[in-house]
Design an enzyme around this catalytic site. Sequence first.
Site, PDB file in Angstrom:
ATOM      1  CD  GLU A  46      -1.329  -2.369   2.374  1.00  0.00           C
ATOM      2  OE1 GLU A  46      -2.222  -3.010   2.648  1.00  0.00           O
ATOM      3  OE2 GLU A  46      -0.127  -2.456   2.308  1.00  0.00           O
ATOM      4  CB  CYS A  66      -0.571  -2.936   8.958  1.00  0.00           C
ATOM      5  SG  CYS A  66       0.307  -1.834   8.340  1.00  0.00           S
ATOM      6  CB  CYS A 123      -1.142   0.220   5.136  1.00  0.00           C
ATOM      7  SG  CYS A 123       0.626  -0.300   4.735  1.00  0.00           S
TER       8      CYS A 123
END
Length: 164
Positions: free
Chosen positions: A81, A106, A109
Amino acid sequence: MTTKRTDYISWEEYFMAVAQLSAMRSKDPNSQVGACIVNESKRIIGIGYNGFPIGCSDDELPWGREGDLLDTKYPYVCHAEMNAITNATSKADLDGATLYVSLFPCNECAKLVVQVGIREVVYLADKYHDQDIFIAARKIFDMAGINCRKLVPDKEAISLSLVE
């Protein structure tokens, strides 16, 4: 009269396939993650995969998942990302864009996604959903009004040939 093909892939399958193809560039022996960012006009504006920062040798940094933090990949790896966002052709187009990613993001990100104005996250897998950083990511997305949804493709696989 010839009619058009009916077995073509959908836009969503296409964008997720680009993310999956990007993941194949990752040298991570455990997790290969890819991301594809699409603007509101269905144009790809960024792609990325997980790997080490530009200029950092993937032969010298560790790929391990366990041990002392500095002896693992975690403090060094850039997620798909992050790479897709930083590789974006137009930062202005990120506002209102959709992120197609092979693994649910996560918390780190998620913060990036929110900050650049991406409005939707479409993912394939959420295998770490019980871990704190992924619970935090969902909380961030919820609070910021980011739509997140799992892609359930019509096709299980897409075949790609590189020769005629």
